[in-house]
Write a protein that holds these residues in place. Structure first.
Motif, PDB file in Angstrom:
ATOM      1  N   THR A  34       0.829  -1.211   0.000  1.00  0.00           N
ATOM      2  CA  THR A  34       0.000   0.000   0.000  1.00  0.00           C
ATOM      3  C   THR A  34       0.858   1.254   0.000  1.00  0.00           C
ATOM      4  O   THR A  34       1.978   1.265   0.528  1.00  0.00           O
ATOM      5  CB  THR A  34      -0.924   0.051   1.237  1.00  0.00           C
ATOM      6  OG1 THR A  34      -0.120  -0.011   2.398  1.00  0.00           O
ATOM      7  CG2 THR A  34      -1.918  -1.076   1.232  1.00  0.00           C
ATOM      8  N   PHE A  35       0.304   2.310  -0.609  1.00  0.00           N
ATOM      9  CA  PHE A  35       0.986   3.602  -0.698  1.00  0.00           C
ATOM     10  C   PHE A  35      -0.020   4.708  -0.433  1.00  0.00           C
ATOM     11  O   PHE A  35      -1.130   4.662  -0.953  1.00  0.00           O
ATOM     12  CB  PHE A  35       1.600   3.790  -2.084  1.00  0.00           C
ATOM     13  CG  PHE A  35       2.527   2.675  -2.474  1.00  0.00           C
ATOM     14  CD1 PHE A  35       3.869   2.738  -2.171  1.00  0.00           C
ATOM     15  CD2 PHE A  35       2.026   1.542  -3.103  1.00  0.00           C
ATOM     16  CE1 PHE A  35       4.711   1.692  -2.504  1.00  0.00           C
ATOM     17  CE2 PHE A  35       2.865   0.490  -3.443  1.00  0.00           C
ATOM     18  CZ  PHE A  35       4.213   0.559  -3.143  1.00  0.00           C
ATOM     19  N   ALA A  36       0.402   5.732   0.331  1.00  0.00           N
ATOM     20  CA  ALA A  36      -0.520   6.817   0.685  1.00  0.00           C
ATOM     21  C   ALA A  36      -0.515   7.940  -0.334  1.00  0.00           C
ATOM     22  O   ALA A  36      -1.309   8.872  -0.242  1.00  0.00           O
ATOM     23  CB  ALA A  36      -0.177   7.352   2.072  1.00  0.00           C
ATOM     24  N   SER A  37       0.376   7.872  -1.321  1.00  0.00           N
ATOM     25  CA  SER A  37       0.391   8.926  -2.348  1.00  0.00           C
ATOM     26  C   SER A  37       1.061   8.406  -3.609  1.00  0.00           C
ATOM     27  O   SER A  37       1.754   7.380  -3.581  1.00  0.00           O
ATOM     28  CB  SER A  37       1.168  10.152  -1.842  1.00  0.00           C
ATOM     29  OG  SER A  37       2.531   9.832  -1.745  1.00  0.00           O
ATOM     30  N   ALA A  38       0.853   9.143  -4.706  1.00  0.00           N
ATOM     31  CA  ALA A  38       1.490   8.794  -5.967  1.00  0.00           C
ATOM     32  C   ALA A  38       3.002   8.834  -5.803  1.00  0.00           C
ATOM     33  O   ALA A  38       3.727   7.981  -6.325  1.00  0.00           O
ATOM     34  CB  ALA A  38       1.038   9.761  -7.058  1.00  0.00           C
ATOM     35  N   LYS A  39       3.450   9.835  -5.060  1.00  0.00           N
ATOM     36  CA  LYS A  39       4.890  10.023  -4.877  1.00  0.00           C
ATOM     37  C   LYS A  39       5.504   8.816  -4.156  1.00  0.00           C
ATOM     38  O   LYS A  39       6.558   8.310  -4.555  1.00  0.00           O
ATOM     39  CB  LYS A  39       5.134  11.305  -4.072  1.00  0.00           C
ATOM     40  CG  LYS A  39       6.576  11.732  -4.031  1.00  0.00           C
ATOM     41  CD  LYS A  39       6.748  13.048  -3.287  1.00  0.00           C
ATOM     42  CE  LYS A  39       8.217  13.399  -3.123  1.00  0.00           C
ATOM     43  NZ  LYS A  39       8.959  12.400  -2.346  1.00  0.00           N
ATOM     44  N   ALA A  40       4.804   8.347  -3.114  1.00  0.00           N
ATOM     45  CA  ALA A  40       5.327   7.197  -2.364  1.00  0.00           C
ATOM     46  C   ALA A  40       5.503   6.000  -3.292  1.00  0.00           C
ATOM     47  O   ALA A  40       6.472   5.252  -3.170  1.00  0.00           O
ATOM     48  CB  ALA A  40       4.379   6.850  -1.220  1.00  0.00           C
ATOM     49  N   PHE A  41       4.561   5.839  -4.237  1.00  0.00           N
ATOM     50  CA  PHE A  41       4.676   4.714  -5.170  1.00  0.00           C
ATOM     51  C   PHE A  41       5.864   4.903  -6.113  1.00  0.00           C
ATOM     52  O   PHE A  41       6.635   3.983  -6.366  1.00  0.00           O
ATOM     53  CB  PHE A  41       3.382   4.563  -5.977  1.00  0.00           C
ATOM     54  CG  PHE A  41       3.431   3.444  -6.969  1.00  0.00           C
ATOM     55  CD1 PHE A  41       3.362   2.119  -6.543  1.00  0.00           C
ATOM     56  CD2 PHE A  41       3.554   3.701  -8.326  1.00  0.00           C
ATOM     57  CE1 PHE A  41       3.421   1.082  -7.461  1.00  0.00           C
ATOM     58  CE2 PHE A  41       3.609   2.662  -9.245  1.00  0.00           C
ATOM     59  CZ  PHE A  41       3.542   1.349  -8.800  1.00  0.00           C
ATOM     60  N   LEU A  42       6.018   6.143  -6.615  1.00  0.00           N
ATOM     61  CA  LEU A  42       7.104   6.401  -7.557  1.00  0.00           C
ATOM     62  C   LEU A  42       8.471   6.278  -6.878  1.00  0.00           C
ATOM     63  O   LEU A  42       9.461   5.944  -7.517  1.00  0.00           O
ATOM     64  CB  LEU A  42       6.955   7.797  -8.166  1.00  0.00           C
ATOM     65  CG  LEU A  42       5.762   7.959  -9.117  1.00  0.00           C
ATOM     66  CD1 LEU A  42       5.552   9.417  -9.468  1.00  0.00           C
ATOM     67  CD2 LEU A  42       5.973   7.129 -10.381  1.00  0.00           C
ATOM     68  N   ASP A  43       8.504   6.550  -5.565  1.00  0.00           N
ATOM     69  CA  ASP A  43       9.767   6.466  -4.825  1.00  0.00           C
ATOM     70  C   ASP A  43      10.181   5.029  -4.540  1.00  0.00           C
ATOM     71  O   ASP A  43      11.294   4.772  -4.111  1.00  0.00           O
ATOM     72  CB  ASP A  43       9.646   7.206  -3.480  1.00  0.00           C
ATOM     73  CG  ASP A  43       9.666   8.705  -3.680  1.00  0.00           C
ATOM     74  OD1 ASP A  43       9.972   9.123  -4.811  1.00  0.00           O
ATOM     75  OD2 ASP A  43       9.368   9.439  -2.722  1.00  0.00           O
ATOM     76  N   ARG A  44       9.242   4.111  -4.745  1.00  0.00           N
ATOM     77  CA  ARG A  44       9.534   2.710  -4.456  1.00  0.00           C
ATOM     78  C   ARG A  44      10.583   2.220  -5.454  1.00  0.00           C
ATOM     79  O   ARG A  44      10.462   2.467  -6.648  1.00  0.00           O
ATOM     80  CB  ARG A  44       8.241   1.912  -4.636  1.00  0.00           C
ATOM     81  CG  ARG A  44       8.361   0.442  -4.481  1.00  0.00           C
ATOM     82  CD  ARG A  44       7.061  -0.197  -4.963  1.00  0.00           C
ATOM     83  NE  ARG A  44       7.054  -1.628  -4.713  1.00  0.00           N
ATOM     84  CZ  ARG A  44       7.648  -2.507  -5.501  1.00  0.00           C
ATOM     85  NH1 ARG A  44       8.290  -2.110  -6.575  1.00  0.00           N
ATOM     86  NH2 ARG A  44       7.598  -3.796  -5.204  1.00  0.00           N
ATOM     87  N   PRO A  45      11.615   1.478  -4.957  1.00  0.00           N
ATOM     88  CA  PRO A  45      12.605   0.959  -5.908  1.00  0.00           C
ATOM     89  C   PRO A  45      11.910   0.054  -6.920  1.00  0.00           C
ATOM     90  O   PRO A  45      11.074  -0.773  -6.518  1.00  0.00           O
ATOM     91  CB  PRO A  45      13.581   0.179  -5.023  1.00  0.00           C
ATOM     92  CG  PRO A  45      12.995   0.127  -3.653  1.00  0.00           C
ATOM     93  CD  PRO A  45      11.882   1.111  -3.565  1.00  0.00           C
ATOM     94  N   PRO A  46      12.174   0.226  -8.215  1.00  0.00           N
ATOM     95  CA  PRO A  46      11.394  -0.445  -9.258  1.00  0.00           C
ATOM     96  C   PRO A  46      11.362  -1.968  -9.113  1.00  0.00           C
ATOM     97  O   PRO A  46      10.288  -2.542  -9.029  1.00  0.00           O
ATOM     98  CB  PRO A  46      12.065  -0.013 -10.562  1.00  0.00           C
ATOM     99  CG  PRO A  46      13.335   0.660 -10.183  1.00  0.00           C
ATOM    100  CD  PRO A  46      13.245   1.062  -8.744  1.00  0.00           C
ATOM    101  N   GLY A  47      12.517  -2.614  -9.043  1.00  0.00           N
ATOM    102  CA  GLY A  47      12.546  -4.075  -8.884  1.00  0.00           C
ATOM    103  C   GLY A  47      11.749  -4.752  -9.981  1.00  0.00           C
ATOM    104  O   GLY A  47      11.504  -4.177 -11.038  1.00  0.00           O
ATOM    105  N   ASP A  48      11.299  -5.956  -9.741  1.00  0.00           N
ATOM    106  CA  ASP A  48      10.512  -6.659 -10.747  1.00  0.00           C
ATOM    107  C   ASP A  48       9.043  -6.485 -10.410  1.00  0.00           C
ATOM    108  O   ASP A  48       8.448  -7.306  -9.735  1.00  0.00           O
ATOM    109  CB  ASP A  48      10.911  -8.133 -10.771  1.00  0.00           C
ATOM    110  CG  ASP A  48      10.186  -8.862 -11.896  1.00  0.00           C
ATOM    111  OD1 ASP A  48       9.780  -8.171 -12.870  1.00  0.00           O
ATOM    112  OD2 ASP A  48       9.997 -10.080 -11.790  1.00  0.00           O
ATOM    113  N   CYS A  49       8.453  -5.359 -10.885  1.00  0.00           N
ATOM    114  CA  CYS A  49       7.034  -5.099 -10.658  1.00  0.00           C
ATOM    115  C   CYS A  49       6.222  -6.111 -11.435  1.00  0.00           C
ATOM    116  O   CYS A  49       6.452  -6.322 -12.614  1.00  0.00           O
ATOM    117  CB  CYS A  49       6.661  -3.698 -11.117  1.00  0.00           C
ATOM    118  SG  CYS A  49       7.099  -2.465  -9.929  1.00  0.00           S
TER     119      CYS A  49
END
Lengths: 210, 374
Positions: A34-49
């Motif tokens: 879970t992410f509380a904002s768009a930014k939090a999601f974009l800050d997530r290290p990409p990895g194998d989504c």
């Protein structure tokens, strides 16, 4: 091909909605982040989504539609299910046009939600399979010599060996040898398969004057 | 001597007879001493009709306006001053005419009361326009209120949707756990505790709404201004979040009170804050903020300022922005500020707008401070 367990990425600024939705998806047997904002999601290290995104429309700062556009630009392959506070037709239309798999309204019923997620995960698998095929086709094309590549562009244009030999100014036997190597390296047994594979890799046939 | 008298008489007669308005002089006993011929244009009756039938004037006043007319007539009889009133008459052909009536009591050199000298102007057209404007304005005010309610409803729906989503999702997750017999974990306990807090959150949204529009609050009461500001900001909170606007409050320490109707005062605040929000939206301002500042002047007036850092007020509409149907918004009705002004003026307050020198707009309204002794 071995696949990791898919994850449902839930992006919603509201704690009640975020917590409830994530619990429901988790209890249904799927991995959740879970992410509380768009930014939090974009800050997530990409990895194998791998999986899909459940995205709220109205959020402070960057809203769901803006995040979608950014992800589309960045070639993120994750399918997106929008989940909005109210059914706004123009917004839904815009989201779907940009490739969203579904547009749900809050509060959302379990079956509707899980159906949309299933559908998105299937789409994700399909995307992934196509991506793998594309990568493989590109890899195979890269192994061809310049001559073999040239012969292939004639073959997929539907020319006979004799015509290719004439066009390239080489003997028909040499064409045959090149052609055999192309079929082997591209791992195909028929011309239609070769055409499909070349198309996937983005190789255009030679333009033949009538 | 006789010639001189008739010359003078001719002159006065000419001056009196050639007036556009209807002029008359009526004796204390009700007799018409003079009635200008222009009465025919207005009433359809000739001046001789009024002279021959002293009761005619009182008779043509509409029954609904008899009280006004009688009160006026009584007042003129006992005062030494100019008096004024407006009433309707039914003219000879049956049409209704509005009359604007001004009169003076007449006294001779010795101070004896000689009746009333009156001027009557016909103002039917003017009255009709006034009524039309008022009706139009009422209709628009209703429309605007409906629009405001619509926006509020949207914002309430948004506020309720979140806890409802939480409740529904949690409950359905719990159902799944139960149907699987998966009851050994703490998950169910957490589910219930989340449902309870989401339920309370939803109830709170409704409580705030009830506080704003409950019917018992249509009356006038002594209100604390800072409470009104707090409530309005709570109501608009989700809109502010959505539009990414920071708000700040600077309330006077002495907590001034005003006499008023809660709904109306909150309506003024909501309209002003929404305007500020929308101006920043359309102005493409990134760092958006709205400040609400309360100060007291001379201990008598509360000043409430709503300041934004938007594009400011277009000088073209600065003069007329409080008039009905003046707007800078593409879809605006131009009623918001007009309603604000009507409400503020009804409280003997003032409202005005100005641009802030560092950018942005400021709308200020005042309300008289309520004091026990006043």
């Amino acid at each position: 091909m071995k696949e990791a367990q898919p994850t449902v990425f839930i992006i919603d600024d509201d704690p009640s909605a975020r917590k409830g939705l994530s619990r429901l998806v988790r209890v249904a047997g799927l991995a959740v982040e879970t992410f509380a904002s768009a930014k939090a999601f974009l800050d997530r290290p990409p990895g194998d989504c791998h999986g899909c995104i459940l995205l709220d429309v109205k959020m402070p700062e960057k809203d769901g539609l803006e995040l979608q556009e950014e992800l589309v630009r960045a070639d993120c392959p994750l399918p997106i299910v929008f989940i909005s506070g109210h059914a706004d037709v123009p917004i839904a239309a815009r989201a779907m046009k940009k490739g969203a798999t579904d547009f749900l309204t809050k509060p959302v019923d379990r079956d509707e939600l899980l159906d949309a997620i299933d559908h998105s995960l299937a789409k994700d698998r399909e995307n992934r399979k196509n991506l793998a095929l594309w990568k493989e086709a590109r890899r195979q094309v890269a192994t061809l010599s310049p001559r073999e590549y040239e012969v292939m562009t004639f073959v997929i244009a539907g020319l006979l060996n004799k015509q290719i030999a004439c066009a390239m100014g080489i003997t028909e036997d040499t064409v045959k040898i090149h052609r055999g190597r192309v079929m082997k390296k591209m791992n195909v047994v028929s011309v239609p398969d070769l055409v499909r594979c070349a198309d996937l890799a983005g190789v255009a046939p030679v333009k033949v004057d009538e | 001597m006789e010639q001189k008298l008739s010359d003078a008489e001719l002159m006065y007669r000419t001056v009196a007879d050639f007036t556009y308005d209807w002029e008359y002089w009526r004796a204390p006993d009700g007799h018409m001493l003079y009635c200008s011929p222009s009465c025919e244009r207005i009433t359809g009756y000739r001046s001789s009709d009024f002279r021959d039938r002293p009761e005619l004037l009182d008779a043509i006043v509409l029954p609904e306006d008899q009280t006004v007319w009688e009160q006026h007539s009584r007042k003129v009889g006992i005062s030494f001053e100019r008096a004024h009133c407006q009433f309707r008459i039914r003219e000879k052909a049956g049409h209704i005419r509005w009359i604007d009536h001004v009169c003076l009591p007449v006294y001779d050199d010795k101070g004896s009361y000689l009746g009333v000298r009156a001027s009557n102007r016909e103002i039917t057209k003017y009255k009709e326009t006034e009524r039309e404007v008022r009706e139009y304005r009422d209709a628009l005010a209703l429309l605007d209120r409906t629009a405001t309610m619509g926006q509020l409803a949207g914002s309430i729906a948004h506020e309720l949707n979140q806890p409802l989503t939480g409740i529904l999702s949690n409950a359905q997750a719990g159902e799944m756990l139960l149907s699987r017999g998966d009851t050994g974990t703490d998950e169910l306990k957490e589910i219930f505790s989340d449902i309870v807090s989401d339920g309370k959150r939803a109830a709170n949204v409704l409580q705030n709404l009830r506080n704003l529009y409950s019917s018992r609050k249509t009356e006038f009461r002594v209100l604390k201004v800072h409470r009104q500001v707090e409530q309005v900001l709570r109501i608009l909170n989700s809109e502010m979040v959505i539009h990414n606007i920071r708000t700040s409050r600077h309330m006077s320490g002495s907590r001034p009170r005003v006499m008023g109707n809660e709904v109306q005062i909150q309506q003024v605040l909501i309209n002003l804050i929404r305007n500020a929000m929308q101006s920043m939206e359309s102005g493409g301002i990134v760092d958006r903020s709205i400040a609400i500042i309360e100060t007291i002047r001379d201990g008598r007036e509360v000043l409430i300022r709503v300041e934004d850092n938007g594009p400011g007020i277009d000088p073209e509409i600065a003069e007329s922005m409080f008039e009905p149907m003046v707007t800078s918004k593409p879809k605006g009705l131009g009623m918001g500020l007009s309603i604000c002004r009507t409400i503020v003026q009804a409280y003997d307050g003032r409202i005005w707008a100005e641009n802030i020198s560092d950018g942005g707009a400021r709308v200020v309204f005042t309300l008289p401070v309520y004091r026990e002794d006043a």
